[in-house]
Design a protein around this motif. Sequence first.
Motif, PDB file in Angstrom:
ATOM      1  N   GLU A 182       0.815  -1.217  -0.093  1.00  0.00           N
ATOM      2  CA  GLU A 182      -0.106   0.136   0.154  1.00  0.00           C
ATOM      3  C   GLU A 182       0.840   1.406   0.109  1.00  0.00           C
ATOM      4  N   LEU A 183       2.039   1.188   0.610  1.00  0.00           N
ATOM      5  CA  LEU A 183       2.873   2.404   0.691  1.00  0.00           C
ATOM      6  C   LEU A 183       3.282   2.857  -0.733  1.00  0.00           C
ATOM      7  N   PHE A 184       3.423   1.959  -1.728  1.00  0.00           N
ATOM      8  CA  PHE A 184       3.572   2.545  -2.931  1.00  0.00           C
ATOM      9  C   PHE A 184       2.407   2.680  -4.079  1.00  0.00           C
ATOM     10  N   GLN A 185       1.335   2.585  -3.491  1.00  0.00           N
ATOM     11  CA  GLN A 185       0.240   2.776  -4.032  1.00  0.00           C
ATOM     12  C   GLN A 185      -0.668   4.203  -3.825  1.00  0.00           C
ATOM     13  N   ILE A 186       0.012   4.963  -2.812  1.00  0.00           N
ATOM     14  CA  ILE A 186      -0.641   6.240  -2.666  1.00  0.00           C
ATOM     15  C   ILE A 186       0.205   7.257  -3.283  1.00  0.00           C
ATOM     16  N   PRO A 187      -0.457   8.450  -3.274  1.00  0.00           N
ATOM     17  CA  PRO A 187       0.173   9.617  -4.009  1.00  0.00           C
ATOM     18  C   PRO A 187       1.557  10.088  -3.247  1.00  0.00           C
ATOM     19  N   ARG A 188       2.552  10.324  -3.864  1.00  0.00           N
ATOM     20  CA  ARG A 188       3.762  10.984  -2.971  1.00  0.00           C
ATOM     21  C   ARG A 188       3.421  12.067  -1.987  1.00  0.00           C
ATOM     22  N   SER A 189       2.321  12.799  -2.511  1.00  0.00           N
ATOM     23  CA  SER A 189       1.964  13.774  -1.973  1.00  0.00           C
ATOM     24  C   SER A 189       1.370  13.589  -0.456  1.00  0.00           C
ATOM     25  N   LYS A 190       0.984  12.613  -0.125  1.00  0.00           N
ATOM     26  CA  LYS A 190       0.561  12.000   1.074  1.00  0.00           C
ATOM     27  C   LYS A 190       1.487  11.538   2.200  1.00  0.00           C
ATOM     28  N   CYS A 191       2.720  11.202   1.486  1.00  0.00           N
ATOM     29  CA  CYS A 191       3.812  10.553   2.164  1.00  0.00           C
ATOM     30  C   CYS A 191       4.977  11.377   2.698  1.00  0.00           C
ATOM     31  N   VAL A 192       5.429  11.238   3.815  1.00  0.00           N
ATOM     32  CA  VAL A 192       6.504  11.849   4.326  1.00  0.00           C
ATOM     33  C   VAL A 192       7.587  11.034   5.028  1.00  0.00           C
ATOM     34  N   GLY A 193       8.886  11.238   4.523  1.00  0.00           N
ATOM     35  CA  GLY A 193       9.776  10.337   5.312  1.00  0.00           C
ATOM     36  C   GLY A 193      10.494  10.913   6.252  1.00  0.00           C
ATOM     37  N   LEU A 194      10.931  10.365   7.265  1.00  0.00           N
ATOM     38  CA  LEU A 194      11.612  10.996   8.600  1.00  0.00           C
ATOM     39  C   LEU A 194      12.876  10.256   8.709  1.00  0.00           C
ATOM     40  N   ILE A 195      13.913  11.122   8.541  1.00  0.00           N
ATOM     41  CA  ILE A 195      15.448  10.675   8.832  1.00  0.00           C
ATOM     42  C   ILE A 195      15.989  11.074   9.807  1.00  0.00           C
ATOM     43  N   ILE A 196      17.037  10.786  10.544  1.00  0.00           N
ATOM     44  CA  ILE A 196      17.797  11.132  11.699  1.00  0.00           C
ATOM     45  C   ILE A 196      19.275  10.896  11.530  1.00  0.00           C
ATOM     46  N   SER A 197      20.052  11.505  12.282  1.00  0.00           N
ATOM     47  CA  SER A 197      21.581  11.528  12.178  1.00  0.00           C
ATOM     48  C   SER A 197      21.879  10.221  12.973  1.00  0.00           C
ATOM     49  N   PRO A 198      22.989   9.381  12.528  1.00  0.00           N
ATOM     50  CA  PRO A 198      23.224   8.257  13.266  1.00  0.00           C
ATOM     51  C   PRO A 198      23.746   8.523  14.839  1.00  0.00           C
ATOM     52  N   ASP A 199      24.332   9.499  14.864  1.00  0.00           N
ATOM     53  CA  ASP A 199      24.811   9.988  16.304  1.00  0.00           C
ATOM     54  C   ASP A 199      23.583  10.229  17.165  1.00  0.00           C
ATOM     55  N   LYS A 200      22.600  11.069  16.788  1.00  0.00           N
ATOM     56  CA  LYS A 200      21.139  11.462  17.472  1.00  0.00           C
ATOM     57  C   LYS A 200      20.572   9.955  17.573  1.00  0.00           C
ATOM     58  N   LEU A 201      20.413   9.208  16.701  1.00  0.00           N
ATOM     59  CA  LEU A 201      19.316   8.171  16.935  1.00  0.00           C
ATOM     60  C   LEU A 201      20.297   7.003  17.609  1.00  0.00           C
ATOM     61  N   ASN A 202      21.472   7.108  17.893  1.00  0.00           N
ATOM     62  CA  ASN A 202      22.276   6.090  18.688  1.00  0.00           C
ATOM     63  C   ASN A 202      21.970   6.652  20.154  1.00  0.00           C
ATOM     64  N   GLU A 203      22.178   7.940  20.365  1.00  0.00           N
ATOM     65  CA  GLU A 203      21.764   8.371  21.768  1.00  0.00           C
ATOM     66  C   GLU A 203      20.334   8.239  22.032  1.00  0.00           C
ATOM     67  N   ILE A 204      19.212   8.305  21.375  1.00  0.00           N
ATOM     68  CA  ILE A 204      17.873   8.134  21.821  1.00  0.00           C
ATOM     69  C   ILE A 204      17.655   6.715  21.995  1.00  0.00           C
ATOM     70  N   ARG A 205      18.424   5.982  21.416  1.00  0.00           N
ATOM     71  CA  ARG A 205      18.118   4.231  21.401  1.00  0.00           C
ATOM     72  C   ARG A 205      18.791   3.903  22.607  1.00  0.00           C
ATOM     73  N   THR A 206      19.919   4.253  22.842  1.00  0.00           N
ATOM     74  CA  THR A 206      20.808   3.882  24.010  1.00  0.00           C
ATOM     75  C   THR A 206      19.838   4.477  25.058  1.00  0.00           C
ATOM     76  N   GLU A 207      19.324   5.534  25.430  1.00  0.00           N
ATOM     77  CA  GLU A 207      18.659   5.996  26.430  1.00  0.00           C
ATOM     78  C   GLU A 207      17.382   5.325  26.641  1.00  0.00           C
ATOM     79  N   ARG A 208      16.767   4.638  25.257  1.00  0.00           N
ATOM     80  CA  ARG A 208      15.472   3.885  25.633  1.00  0.00           C
ATOM     81  C   ARG A 208      16.048   2.455  26.000  1.00  0.00           C
ATOM     82  N   LEU A 209      17.040   1.963  25.535  1.00  0.00           N
ATOM     83  CA  LEU A 209      17.450   0.779  26.268  1.00  0.00           C
ATOM     84  C   LEU A 209      17.587   0.682  27.950  1.00  0.00           C
ATOM     85  N   LYS A 210      18.187   1.820  28.381  1.00  0.00           N
ATOM     86  CA  LYS A 210      18.476   2.182  29.863  1.00  0.00           C
ATOM     87  C   LYS A 210      17.180   2.179  30.439  1.00  0.00           C
TER      88      LYS A 210
END
Length: 268
Positions: A182-210
């Motif tokens: 379904e992700l490839f069946q919708i107009p691109r105008s309806k979808c937004v991708g979210l990215i994040i820097s590896p350092d920030k994601l590592n920080e967030i996930r480390t805190e989540r694991l703690k």
Amino acid sequence: MREVVYVVSDSVGETAEFVVKAVATQFNGGQVDIKRNSYVEDEEDIEDILMMARQGQSIIAYTIVVPALKAYLDLRAKEEGIHAVDLLNPLMNAFEKKFNKEPNHRPGMMRKLDDEYFRKIEAIEFAVKYDDGRDPRGILRADIVLVGVSRTSKTPLSMYLAHKRYKVANVPIVPEVKPPDELFQIPRSKCVGLIISPDKLNEIRTERLKALGLGSRANYASYERILEELDYAEKIMKRVGCPVINVSNKAIEETAGLILDILKSERS
């Protein structure tokens, strides 16, 4: 003869009926007939109500905001010797004098507010139901679809946008899991991708694991794993063709504003 209150409104009349019922409970346990007359639009409608009201022991309680219609009802009720009570005007006058504002004099404004409220509730329920890719059918029904790896604020963004009455579905991108068709069946105008820097994601996930009482060396927070996920997510987003936002150092409100700006520009 049983007492009758004719509730008259140029909208639904729910407010007037509620007030009448509240007052009626103070007299003989509320034993009064309430006859609601909704969407009164012209003098002919008022004449019909007056004809019924003058046949017995009656009161007219009304919420009419159109000045000409209100004036006509006041005049005709007085001529017929029928007691008519304006439930809104005293408070509207107080608002006008104290806050120095003019009323809109448009019927149905409360219904409009109610409709907006229920749309918001519907959007919130939608966001909960289609959170984290639980049901891919929601992708086709959503106003906005958010995609990204774990911990890119997809769920909080979905809820924030839902409070603005947007139906949002979010889909996690995981290398081991094929994205829903379904992700490839919708107009691109309806979808937004979210990215994040590896350092920030590592920080967030480390805190989540703690917070979960797990070791910080778990694969979930490892750089190798994070880079693999981000690379895979980027490929999926390119395939979808959706705009992308880097959420690394952004508040939810800021990201939500960017999402809405993107969607408006894509659809214009």
